[in-house]
Design a protein around this motif. Structure first.
Motif, PDB file in Angstrom:
ATOM      1  N   PRO A 629       1.215  -1.148  -0.312  1.00 25.90           N
ATOM      2  CA  PRO A 629      -0.031   0.037   0.083  1.00 25.90           C
ATOM      3  C   PRO A 629       0.744   1.513  -0.102  1.00 25.90           C
ATOM      4  O   PRO A 629       0.372   2.476  -0.559  1.00 25.90           O
ATOM      5  CB  PRO A 629      -0.801  -0.041   1.722  1.00 25.90           C
ATOM      6  CG  PRO A 629      -1.065  -1.699   1.859  1.00 25.90           C
ATOM      7  CD  PRO A 629       0.739  -2.281   1.266  1.00 25.90           C
ATOM      8  N   ALA A 632       2.120   2.325  -3.386  1.00 22.54           N
ATOM      9  CA  ALA A 632       1.309   2.665  -4.142  1.00 22.54           C
ATOM     10  C   ALA A 632       0.780   4.253  -3.958  1.00 22.54           C
ATOM     11  O   ALA A 632       1.280   5.299  -4.887  1.00 22.54           O
ATOM     12  CB  ALA A 632       0.008   2.106  -4.100  1.00 22.54           C
ATOM     13  N   ILE A 704      -5.887   7.652  -5.437  1.00 22.97           N
ATOM     14  CA  ILE A 704      -6.177   6.734  -4.921  1.00 22.97           C
ATOM     15  C   ILE A 704      -7.219   5.892  -4.451  1.00 22.97           C
ATOM     16  O   ILE A 704      -7.518   4.958  -4.394  1.00 22.97           O
ATOM     17  CB  ILE A 704      -4.892   6.604  -4.195  1.00 22.97           C
ATOM     18  CG1 ILE A 704      -4.046   5.019  -4.117  1.00 22.97           C
ATOM     19  CG2 ILE A 704      -4.947   6.798  -2.999  1.00 22.97           C
ATOM     20  CD1 ILE A 704      -2.585   4.615  -3.734  1.00 22.97           C
ATOM     21  N   LYS A 705      -7.869   6.819  -3.565  1.00 21.43           N
ATOM     22  CA  LYS A 705      -9.505   6.460  -3.469  1.00 21.43           C
ATOM     23  C   LYS A 705     -10.233   6.063  -4.199  1.00 21.43           C
ATOM     24  O   LYS A 705     -10.828   5.270  -4.910  1.00 21.43           O
ATOM     25  CB  LYS A 705      -9.820   7.371  -2.354  1.00 21.43           C
ATOM     26  CG  LYS A 705      -9.396   7.163  -0.649  1.00 21.43           C
ATOM     27  CD  LYS A 705      -9.994   8.642   0.442  1.00 21.43           C
ATOM     28  CE  LYS A 705      -9.785   7.983   1.186  1.00 21.43           C
ATOM     29  NZ  LYS A 705      -9.947   9.366   1.934  1.00 21.43           N
ATOM     30  N   LEU A 708      -8.803   2.680  -6.665  1.00 21.70           N
ATOM     31  CA  LEU A 708      -8.362   1.660  -5.737  1.00 21.70           C
ATOM     32  C   LEU A 708      -9.252   2.228  -4.104  1.00 21.70           C
ATOM     33  O   LEU A 708      -9.505   0.772  -3.878  1.00 21.70           O
ATOM     34  CB  LEU A 708      -6.789   1.523  -4.957  1.00 21.70           C
ATOM     35  CG  LEU A 708      -5.938   1.118  -5.805  1.00 21.70           C
ATOM     36  CD1 LEU A 708      -4.972   1.403  -5.501  1.00 21.70           C
ATOM     37  CD2 LEU A 708      -6.163   0.334  -7.003  1.00 21.70           C
ATOM     38  N   PRO A 712      -7.567   1.606   2.281  1.00 19.32           N
ATOM     39  CA  PRO A 712      -6.270   2.096   2.116  1.00 19.32           C
ATOM     40  C   PRO A 712      -5.385   0.496   2.742  1.00 19.32           C
ATOM     41  O   PRO A 712      -4.460   0.161   1.774  1.00 19.32           O
ATOM     42  CB  PRO A 712      -5.486   3.017   3.664  1.00 19.32           C
ATOM     43  CG  PRO A 712      -6.120   3.085   4.125  1.00 19.32           C
ATOM     44  CD  PRO A 712      -7.862   2.577   3.658  1.00 19.32           C
ATOM     45  N   TRP A 715      -5.319  -1.202  -0.665  1.00 15.69           N
ATOM     46  CA  TRP A 715      -4.689  -0.880  -1.887  1.00 15.69           C
ATOM     47  C   TRP A 715      -3.037  -1.388  -2.438  1.00 15.69           C
ATOM     48  O   TRP A 715      -2.375  -2.307  -1.324  1.00 15.69           O
ATOM     49  CB  TRP A 715      -3.880   0.733  -1.250  1.00 15.69           C
ATOM     50  CG  TRP A 715      -4.782   1.575  -1.311  1.00 15.69           C
ATOM     51  CD1 TRP A 715      -6.424   1.263  -1.156  1.00 15.69           C
ATOM     52  CD2 TRP A 715      -4.999   2.863  -0.401  1.00 15.69           C
ATOM     53  NE1 TRP A 715      -7.131   3.106  -0.901  1.00 15.69           N
ATOM     54  CE2 TRP A 715      -6.009   3.282  -0.505  1.00 15.69           C
ATOM     55  CE3 TRP A 715      -3.773   3.436   0.252  1.00 15.69           C
ATOM     56  CZ2 TRP A 715      -6.362   5.119   0.295  1.00 15.69           C
ATOM     57  CZ3 TRP A 715      -3.655   4.813   0.155  1.00 15.69           C
ATOM     58  CH2 TRP A 715      -5.597   5.956   0.886  1.00 15.69           C
TER      59      TRP A 715
END
Length: 840
Positions: A629, A632, A704-705, A708, A712, A715
């Motif tokens: 995560p 990412a 990213i939210k 993915l 978190p 992720w």
């Protein structure tokens, strides 16, 4: 609904159903009909004696023959069995004849390729090649043609069935030695040029000062390793730009031509795969002083554009009784379409490549006679251009004539009939109304690259290996060496120009001798190393030598982050190194850019709502693993940081892609929290480093939210950083069914740009995190026991879609796993999956 309409509808449905059933029946048949025979016996005319072909569990052929002729004949035959469509496509690229296969859609690409003239140069090489090399090429061609004599159309490959839809009349012609030689030119284009960097430099200097450009194209950092510390390199970029200020004044007027050339480069990328970002390699060799066996280990992973099938084809070539007449015992990686082993080992030596990246391409601005476009100016005199007529065959269309114009520098690759308004008054240089841009490039001068390769295949020691490198003119590579006597070595070969003035970083006037090439760096002066005291040699597209070296190799290298990480892992190894440790090194995902930026990010305010997410970075080890995560989050932050910092200063053409050059830019920039680069000119307050970091992190969290999800813990970098293997000839058709036949993916991957596991991505693209270039193969050679060597490449040996060996290496490759690099015949026989005997 009337009965008539109902009957029509029913009839249509019945037809669709019948067609669907027929399709289901025919597709499996058409897919498998091209799968080659790999067991039993085949009688072939043209052989001297019987040849044995063992294929291992990954479909790698190991060829055993009594004569050199039979060895290369059979290599041609098995290449054609597994990869003939790829070979056919590649030779049409090299010859600028794609329109003969695909019609008018490829006419513009053909015009560019014919202008470059790869086939013309290759023909010159063929006419001057030595008899031994010519015999190898002819034997190989005969083997290819022996396969073609019994296989045509869909029996060769499924692609030919699809091609019938747009070109029903196409039939592959016999293979010729020329077709093998043209591929060297295509690879030189992919690996050996700096023209795009020259264009970028000129484009930047149109809007920015030399001092600003020096900040975003920084010189090679003094704290990063060079390959051969005993030698030294000339010049630094910032001072060279400043010294060329008179030359900068006409760059704005060249903009139309430079954009035209960039457009042409992009067209070639569509058929060759991406160039530029991520194209490079890692290679290192450690001496026996540092290994558990007391003998060297050599590792290599060339970084090339992702494609399906892989660019590499693994093969073993064995003379049953090695002699002067049949001197080959060699295994490793070949190009389908080219005889021999490009990278690998024989019974005495091992070798690997990385791209040197020398400055061997110069753009010359030519004054064209306004009264006669076939003349150009040289030292105040009008001189006739050399004119070459090319006739382009286009499937389904009339043939097209093309006149290629040559100056003393090379082909004219772009021209225009106008200059910017008030150009002469503004610039102070008087030019005629017409000008053109010509390319001088070492690869457009005849050389004998493959003769060097075949010498490597036969070499028994460093002296013989180094002698072979004299022919390795273009593309210049860092050549790494090890042998079974315990020696390690390095040679930088290539024709590297010496210029009367200038450094090759910008287009230059061609109408005088001021910027002419006056010769090449003498071979004896090219950097090399043999058994260095450090006990290792590392090449990762980093600078070759130190600044005091008396010749200019290039002004820009990859900025040394991969090289630094490899050196660190060697110097901090937990003990004597072994093959397993080399695997760990090749799969290393440490992001040195994160090591620079994360400590700063942890100190800036990011808002209460984002504090918890930032904690993912606190204990992160900077490894960009596919399940991480933190990786990412950081890589998305990095993409947004690049955009926010430079979006108001750079154009679409020069926007930061995120390569290791930008690692160095930001390593310097973060030390200047109030640098003008941090400011957003369109806003009233003056932004600083910490504000931009905070903005980039907030943007990254939002992105990213959206991509993915909100959790978190779910992720992972691999869900963003995916690989799709695309067939460059058929996989971009825009037709889902056809693309799906030939392409494979998406695959989750680790690594990234500037990382040892160099799965590079491009921050400027619509899908930025997709893998663009990658370690196209990985190889580890144990000189204490060659049978203990390991390797893998990205797809599989077969070019036949749905064949069991079409994509069977991809999962091991992305997981940093390997298969044995079989060597001894008993080892080959024990892992044998298929056995084919070829008889005359």
């Amino acid at each position: 609904m009337s009965r008539t309409v109902r009957n029509i509808v029913i009839g249509v449905l019945i037809f669709i159903l019948a067609a669907s059933v027929l399709l289901l029946i025919l597709i499996p048949y058409n897919i498998t009909r091209s799968f080659p025979q790999t067991n039993g016996e085949i009688q072939i005319s043209g052989l001297d004696a019987q040849v044995e072909v063992y294929r291992d569990s990954f479909g790698v052929p190991h060829i055993y023959a009594n004569t050199t002729h039979d060895l290369f004949f059979t290599q041609g035959y098995v290449h054609a069995q597994d990869r003939f469509w790829q070979m056919d496509f590649w030779r049409h690229i090299g010859s600028g004849r794609l329109g003969e296969m695909f019609g008018e859609s490829q006419l513009e690409t053909d015009q560019i390729l014919r202008t470059l003239g790869f086939a013309r140069v290759a023909q010159e090489e063929l006419e001057t090649i030595d008899s031994t090399s010519k015999a190898i090429l002819e034997s190989y061609s005969q083997g290819v043609n022996a396969y073609l004599a019994e296989h045509q159309g869909a029996d060769l490959s499924l692609e030919y069935l699809v091609l019938k839809m747009i070109n029903a009349d196409y039939q592959p012609e016999p293979w010729q030695p020329l077709h093998s030689l043209t591929w060297a030119k295509v690879m030189a284009w992919d690996l050996g040029g700096n023209m795009d960097a020259e264009i970028e430099m000129a484009t930047l200097l149109k809007d920015l000062s030399p001092e600003q450009v020096a900040e975003i194209i920084p010189p090679y950092p003094s704290d990063k390793p060079v390959i051969v510390p005993d030698y030294q390199i000339s010049g630094k970029l910032d001072s060279q730009i400043a010294a060329d200020k008179p030359q900068l004044r006409y760059l704005a007027a060249l903009s139309p031509s430079l954009k035209d050339i960039s457009y042409k480069i992009d067209l070639l990328d569509k058929v060759l795969g991406p160039s530029g970002i991520g194209i490079g390699s890692n290679s290192w060799v450690v001496s026996g002083e540092l290994t558990d066996t007391g003998m060297p280990i050599l590792a290599n992973d060339p970084h090339l554009g992702a494609q399906m099938p892989a660019i590499w084809y693994e093969v073993g070539l064995h003379c049953t009784q090695k002699s002067e007449d049949c001197p080959y015992q060699v295994t490793g990686f070949s190009f389908a379409g080219v005889p021999g082993v490009i990278i690998g080992h024989n019974e005495r030596i091992a070798w690997g490549f990385t791209n040197t990246g020398p400055d061997v391409q110069d753009l010359y601005i030519e004054k064209v006679n306004p009264e006669n476009p076939k003349q150009y100016e040289v030292n105040g005199q009008w001189v006739d251009m050399e004119l070459v007529e090319e006739i382009l065959q286009v499937a389904g269309e009339e043939e097209v004539d093309l006149i290629v114009r040559y100056t003393r520098h090379g082909p004219i690759i772009s021209d225009t009939t106008y200059l910017a308004e008030n150009f002469t008054d503004t610039v102070g240089i008087e030019l005629p109304d017409n000008y053109a841009v010509a390319l001088r490039w070492t690869a457009l001068e005849p050389n004998h690259l493959f003769r060097a390769i075949w010498q490597f295949n036969r070499a028994a020691n460093f002296e013989e290996f180094r002698e072979g490198t004299r022919d390795f003119a273009a593309p210049a590579q860092n050549l790494l060496y090890a042998d079974v006597d315990g020696n390690i070595g390095y040679q930088m070969p290539g024709k590297i120009p010496i210029r009367a003035s200038g450094d090759g970083s910008l287009p230059v006037p061609g109408w005088t001798d001021e910027y002419e090439w006056t010769g090449y760096i003498p071979f004896e002066a090219l950097p090399f190393s043999y058994n260095p005291p450090e006990g290792y040699i590392v090449t990762a597209n980093n600078a070759v030598v130190d600044p005091e070296y008396p010749y200019l190799i290039a002004t820009v290298f990859t900025h040394g982050h991969r090289a630094q990480r490899i050196v660190d892992m060697i110097e901090n190894a937990p003990g004597a190194m072994d093959v397993e440790y080399m695997q760990e090194m090749q799969g290393d995902n440490k992001d040195l850019n994160a090591e620079t930026l994360v400590p700063i990010l942890l100190q800036v305010p990011v808002g209460v709502e984002n504090e918890g997410l930032r904690q993912f970075l606190e204990d992160w080890d900077y490894q960009a693993h596919m399940d991480s995560p933190a990786a990412a989050l950081f890589e998305v932050f990095w993409k947004n940081l690049l955009a926010l910092t430079f979006q108001d200063y750079l154009t679409d053409e020069t926007s930061p892609k995120g390569s290791s050059r930008w690692f160095e830019v930001f390593a310097n920039l973060v030390e200047q929290p109030d640098s003008p680069w941090w400011d957003i000119p369109s806003t009233t307050p003056v932004e600083t480093r910490d504000f931009i970091f905070s903005m980039a992190f907030t943007a990254a969290v939002e992105e990213i939210k959206d991509t993915l999800g909100q959790d978190p813990n779910q992720w992972s970098w691999g869900d963003l950083h995916t690989l799709t293997l695309v067939n460059p000839s058929m996989g971009n058709s825009g037709q889902f069914f056809i693309d799906a036949l030939f392409n494979r993916g998406q695959y989750r991957t680790s690594g990234g740009g500037g990382i040892v596991n160099a799965t590079s991505w491009d921050a400027t693209k619509e899908f930025p995190y997709e893998v663009r270039a990658l370690p196209s193969m990985r190889m580890i050679i144990d000189l204490s026991d060659l049978a203990n060597s390991l390797t893998i490449h990205t797809t599989g040996q077969s070019g036949h879609t749905y064949h069991e060996h079409y994509v069977d290496m991809t999962d091991p490759w992305r997981s940093i796993k390997y298969h044995p690099m079989l060597w001894e015949q008993v080892q080959v026989e024990s892992d044998m999956e298929d056995y084919l005997r070829l008889a005359p």
